[in-house]
Motif scaffolding. Structure first.
Motif, PDB file in Angstrom:
ATOM      1  N   THR A  77       0.815  -1.211   0.000  1.00  0.00           N
ATOM      2  CA  THR A  77       0.000   0.000   0.000  1.00  0.00           C
ATOM      3  C   THR A  77       0.851   1.264   0.000  1.00  0.00           C
ATOM      4  OG1 THR A  77      -1.878  -1.082   1.083  1.00  0.00           O
ATOM      5  CG2 THR A  77      -1.740   1.301   1.287  1.00  0.00           C
ATOM      6  N   SER A  78       1.924   1.277   0.768  1.00  0.00           N
ATOM      7  CA  SER A  78       2.767   2.480   0.824  1.00  0.00           C
ATOM      8  C   SER A  78       3.443   2.733  -0.518  1.00  0.00           C
ATOM      9  CB  SER A  78       3.813   2.351   1.939  1.00  0.00           C
ATOM     10  OG  SER A  78       4.648   1.237   1.714  1.00  0.00           O
ATOM     11  N   ALA A  79       3.850   1.672  -1.214  1.00  0.00           N
ATOM     12  CA  ALA A  79       4.467   1.836  -2.538  1.00  0.00           C
ATOM     13  C   ALA A  79       3.446   2.395  -3.521  1.00  0.00           C
ATOM     14  CB  ALA A  79       5.008   0.493  -3.031  1.00  0.00           C
ATOM     15  N   PHE A  80       2.207   1.916  -3.429  1.00  0.00           N
ATOM     16  CA  PHE A  80       1.142   2.418  -4.300  1.00  0.00           C
ATOM     17  C   PHE A  80       0.829   3.878  -3.978  1.00  0.00           C
ATOM     18  CE2 PHE A  80      -3.496   3.159  -4.728  1.00  0.00           C
ATOM     19  CZ  PHE A  80      -3.597   3.091  -6.117  1.00  0.00           C
ATOM     20  N   ARG A  81       0.768   4.209  -2.700  1.00  0.00           N
ATOM     21  CA  ARG A  81       0.477   5.576  -2.286  1.00  0.00           C
ATOM     22  C   ARG A  81       1.562   6.542  -2.777  1.00  0.00           C
ATOM     23  NH1 ARG A  81       0.786   5.029   2.953  1.00  0.00           N
ATOM     24  NH2 ARG A  81      -1.358   4.245   3.187  1.00  0.00           N
ATOM     25  N   ALA A  82       2.808   6.091  -2.736  1.00  0.00           N
ATOM     26  CA  ALA A  82       3.908   6.943  -3.188  1.00  0.00           C
ATOM     27  C   ALA A  82       3.797   7.272  -4.672  1.00  0.00           C
ATOM     28  CB  ALA A  82       5.244   6.253  -2.907  1.00  0.00           C
ATOM     29  N   LYS A  83       3.230   6.351  -5.462  1.00  0.00           N
ATOM     30  CA  LYS A  83       3.101   6.553  -6.894  1.00  0.00           C
ATOM     31  C   LYS A  83       1.847   7.334  -7.287  1.00  0.00           C
ATOM     32  CE  LYS A  83       5.642   2.399  -8.316  1.00  0.00           C
ATOM     33  NZ  LYS A  83       6.613   3.046  -9.223  1.00  0.00           N
ATOM     34  N   THR A  84       0.799   7.245  -6.460  1.00  0.00           N
ATOM     35  CA  THR A  84      -0.500   7.810  -6.857  1.00  0.00           C
ATOM     36  C   THR A  84      -1.081   8.832  -5.888  1.00  0.00           C
ATOM     37  OG1 THR A  84      -1.770   6.088  -5.723  1.00  0.00           O
ATOM     38  CG2 THR A  84      -1.079   5.639  -8.005  1.00  0.00           C
ATOM     39  N   GLY A  85      -0.620   8.814  -4.645  1.00  0.00           N
ATOM     40  CA  GLY A  85      -1.214   9.680  -3.636  1.00  0.00           C
ATOM     41  C   GLY A  85      -2.522   9.145  -3.091  1.00  0.00           C
ATOM     42  N   LEU A  86      -2.893   7.926  -3.476  1.00  0.00           N
ATOM     43  CA  LEU A  86      -4.161   7.333  -3.056  1.00  0.00           C
ATOM     44  C   LEU A  86      -3.963   6.244  -2.013  1.00  0.00           C
ATOM     45  CD1 LEU A  86      -5.996   6.791  -6.485  1.00  0.00           C
ATOM     46  CD2 LEU A  86      -6.043   8.804  -5.010  1.00  0.00           C
ATOM     47  N   ASP A  87      -4.966   6.080  -1.166  1.00  0.00           N
ATOM     48  CA  ASP A  87      -5.037   4.914  -0.304  1.00  0.00           C
ATOM     49  C   ASP A  87      -5.880   3.851  -0.996  1.00  0.00           C
ATOM     50  OD1 ASP A  87      -3.441   5.389   1.902  1.00  0.00           O
ATOM     51  OD2 ASP A  87      -4.979   6.571   2.930  1.00  0.00           O
ATOM     52  N   ILE A  88      -5.942   2.675  -0.382  1.00  0.00           N
ATOM     53  CA  ILE A  88      -6.732   1.570  -0.933  1.00  0.00           C
ATOM     54  C   ILE A  88      -7.839   1.235   0.049  1.00  0.00           C
ATOM     55  CG2 ILE A  88      -6.706  -0.847  -1.663  1.00  0.00           C
ATOM     56  CD1 ILE A  88      -3.708  -0.432  -2.333  1.00  0.00           C
ATOM     57  N   GLU A  89      -9.055   1.221  -0.438  1.00  0.00           N
ATOM     58  CA  GLU A  89     -10.197   0.857   0.389  1.00  0.00           C
ATOM     59  C   GLU A  89     -11.029  -0.191  -0.326  1.00  0.00           C
ATOM     60  OE1 GLU A  89     -12.682   3.981   1.735  1.00  0.00           O
ATOM     61  OE2 GLU A  89     -11.219   4.780   3.156  1.00  0.00           O
ATOM     62  N   GLY A  90     -11.770  -0.977   0.457  1.00  0.00           N
ATOM     63  CA  GLY A  90     -12.635  -1.990  -0.136  1.00  0.00           C
ATOM     64  C   GLY A  90     -12.785  -3.166   0.789  1.00  0.00           C
ATOM     65  N   GLU A  91     -13.004  -4.318   0.203  1.00  0.00           N
ATOM     66  CA  GLU A  91     -13.244  -5.515   1.008  1.00  0.00           C
ATOM     67  C   GLU A  91     -12.380  -6.666   0.531  1.00  0.00           C
ATOM     68  OE1 GLU A  91     -17.202  -6.703   2.213  1.00  0.00           O
ATOM     69  OE2 GLU A  91     -17.989  -4.878   1.286  1.00  0.00           O
ATOM     70  N   PHE A  92     -12.044  -7.530   1.506  1.00  0.00           N
ATOM     71  CA  PHE A  92     -11.326  -8.766   1.245  1.00  0.00           C
ATOM     72  C   PHE A  92     -12.147  -9.883   1.866  1.00  0.00           C
ATOM     73  CE2 PHE A  92      -8.287  -5.360   1.274  1.00  0.00           C
ATOM     74  CZ  PHE A  92      -7.367  -5.673   0.280  1.00  0.00           C
ATOM     75  N   GLY A  93     -12.410 -10.920   1.098  1.00  0.00           N
ATOM     76  CA  GLY A  93     -13.213 -12.011   1.647  1.00  0.00           C
ATOM     77  C   GLY A  93     -13.342 -13.149   0.664  1.00  0.00           C
ATOM     78  N   ALA A  94     -14.338 -14.003   0.885  1.00  0.00           N
ATOM     79  CA  ALA A  94     -14.581 -15.138  -0.002  1.00  0.00           C
ATOM     80  C   ALA A  94     -14.791 -14.631  -1.427  1.00  0.00           C
ATOM     81  CB  ALA A  94     -15.812 -15.911   0.476  1.00  0.00           C
ATOM     82  N   VAL A  95     -14.118 -15.260  -2.383  1.00  0.00           N
ATOM     83  CA  VAL A  95     -14.128 -14.734  -3.749  1.00  0.00           C
ATOM     84  C   VAL A  95     -15.532 -14.694  -4.345  1.00  0.00           C
ATOM     85  CG1 VAL A  95     -11.726 -15.297  -4.255  1.00  0.00           C
ATOM     86  CG2 VAL A  95     -13.513 -17.019  -4.679  1.00  0.00           C
ATOM     87  N   GLY A  96     -16.353 -15.689  -4.033  1.00  0.00           N
ATOM     88  CA  GLY A  96     -17.714 -15.698  -4.559  1.00  0.00           C
ATOM     89  C   GLY A  96     -18.529 -14.527  -4.058  1.00  0.00           C
ATOM     90  N   VAL A  97     -18.335 -14.190  -2.796  1.00  0.00           N
ATOM     91  CA  VAL A  97     -19.043 -13.048  -2.206  1.00  0.00           C
ATOM     92  C   VAL A  97     -18.566 -11.746  -2.844  1.00  0.00           C
ATOM     93  CG1 VAL A  97     -19.441 -11.747  -0.079  1.00  0.00           C
ATOM     94  CG2 VAL A  97     -19.449 -14.255  -0.037  1.00  0.00           C
ATOM     95  N   MET A  98     -17.252 -11.631  -3.052  1.00  0.00           N
ATOM     96  CA  MET A  98     -16.712 -10.411  -3.661  1.00  0.00           C
ATOM     97  C   MET A  98     -17.230 -10.241  -5.088  1.00  0.00           C
ATOM     98  SD  MET A  98     -14.950  -9.077  -1.236  1.00  0.00           S
ATOM     99  CE  MET A  98     -16.147  -9.832  -0.130  1.00  0.00           C
ATOM    100  N   ALA A  99     -17.284 -11.336  -5.841  1.00  0.00           N
ATOM    101  CA  ALA A  99     -17.796 -11.262  -7.213  1.00  0.00           C
ATOM    102  C   ALA A  99     -19.256 -10.829  -7.222  1.00  0.00           C
ATOM    103  CB  ALA A  99     -17.632 -12.609  -7.904  1.00  0.00           C
ATOM    104  N   ASP A 100     -20.024 -11.329  -6.290  1.00  0.00           N
ATOM    105  CA  ASP A 100     -21.445 -10.953  -6.223  1.00  0.00           C
ATOM    106  C   ASP A 100     -21.622  -9.489  -5.859  1.00  0.00           C
ATOM    107  OD1 ASP A 100     -22.345 -13.421  -7.019  1.00  0.00           O
ATOM    108  OD2 ASP A 100     -22.726 -14.155  -4.981  1.00  0.00           O
ATOM    109  N   LYS A 101     -20.718  -8.947  -5.041  1.00  0.00           N
ATOM    110  CA  LYS A 101     -20.789  -7.521  -4.708  1.00  0.00           C
ATOM    111  C   LYS A 101     -20.537  -6.677  -5.963  1.00  0.00           C
ATOM    112  CE  LYS A 101     -19.481  -7.882   0.182  1.00  0.00           C
ATOM    113  NZ  LYS A 101     -20.662  -7.232   0.775  1.00  0.00           N
ATOM    114  N   LEU A 102     -19.593  -7.111  -6.804  1.00  0.00           N
ATOM    115  CA  LEU A 102     -19.348  -6.403  -8.057  1.00  0.00           C
ATOM    116  C   LEU A 102     -20.574  -6.495  -8.954  1.00  0.00           C
ATOM    117  CD1 LEU A 102     -17.342  -4.892  -9.906  1.00  0.00           C
ATOM    118  CD2 LEU A 102     -16.655  -7.141 -10.793  1.00  0.00           C
ATOM    119  N   ARG A 103     -21.151  -7.682  -9.046  1.00  0.00           N
ATOM    120  CA  ARG A 103     -22.356  -7.862  -9.878  1.00  0.00           C
ATOM    121  C   ARG A 103     -23.517  -7.009  -9.393  1.00  0.00           C
ATOM    122  NH1 ARG A 103     -20.792 -13.842  -9.416  1.00  0.00           N
ATOM    123  NH2 ARG A 103     -19.930 -14.375 -11.469  1.00  0.00           N
TER     124      ARG A 103
END
Length: 234
Positions: A20-46
């Motif tokens: 995350t710190s390497a990404f923030r250094a390149k973009t100035g952004l933080d990362i937010e969202g969810e981590f969990g069972a892949v099927g649940v994450m796919a359904d959230k996108l759908r």
């Protein structure tokens, strides 16, 4: 601070945190969202969850591409993750070099901590392995099932059981204090899952999503991927 929105399998949580710190250094952004069972994450996108990037199993990302929810040209394999056994750090390691020793180890446990057996990659596989070993009904009452592997491992770390054991993806074991990776599943019971990152069709920040994919897969970060539990993708 403006954020990049992510939906990811729990297997990638530790790696994303470490970069995350390497990404923030390149973009100035933080990362937010969810981590969990892949099927649940796919359904959230759908269901329309605002998302810039997904990190899910290779097969599931391919399905989402066919559903026109992710950009096929953006897909990049991050690495391969094995499903493995875990024990508390203050308990003896458990070795299971073959099916019979795995069967014995599971039968000897008085509590077995695993992720969702319907929506998570590892949980679905563990359920199949228990049936393969012919002990599904025998140990059913000892199963401690949680929404994802990370949660299951946190509960394993705090387990009051005398002989607890866990089974989930190696990355989730490695990133959880209080538990330790005890060994991969034996031949015939093993599972190695390729995880793939992709930019969503509805991404608000597709450029920054690509930056995160570049950071996750950069040759310079190979050691971090390995220490997080990712093997190099095929």
């Amino acid at each position: 601070m403006t954020c990049l929105n992510i939906l990811s399998g729990g297997a990638a949580q530790g790696l994303v945190r470490s970069l995350t710190s390497a990404f923030r250094a390149k973009t100035g952004l933080d990362i937010e969202g969810e981590f969990g069972a892949v099927g649940v994450m796919a359904d959230k996108l759908r269901a329309g969850r605002p998302t810039d990037i997904v990190i899910l199993t290779e097969a599931l990302v391919a399905t989402l591409a066919a559903e026109k929810l992710v950009v096929p040209s953006s897909e990049r394999n991050v690495g391969t993750v094995e499903t493995a056994l875990a024990v508390r750090t203050d308990h003896p390691m458990v070795s299971a070099p073959d099916r019979e020793s795995l069967r014995e180890a599971l039968l000897a446990a008085d509590a077995i901590y695993i992720p969702d057996t319907r929506a998570s990659t590892a949980g679905i596989h563990v359920a199949k392995v228990l049936e393969l070993l012919g002990i599904g009904e025998t140990i059913k009452s000892r199963l401690k099932i949680y929404p994802n592997g990370a949660t299951a491992m946190r509960h394993l770390a705090e387990s009051p059981a005398a002989r607890p054991i866990g089974c989930t993806q190696s990355t989730e074991i490695i990133s959880t204090p209080g538990v330790i990776l005890s060994g991969a599943l034996p031949p015939g019971c093993e599972l190695a899952t390729v995880y793939t990152a992709a930019i969503t069709v509805g991404a608000i920040r597709p450029h920054e999503a690509k930056v995160l994919i570049d950071v996750l897969t950069a040759p310079d970060h190979r050691e971090l991927r390995t220490s997080a539990g990712f093997l190099e993708p095929p």
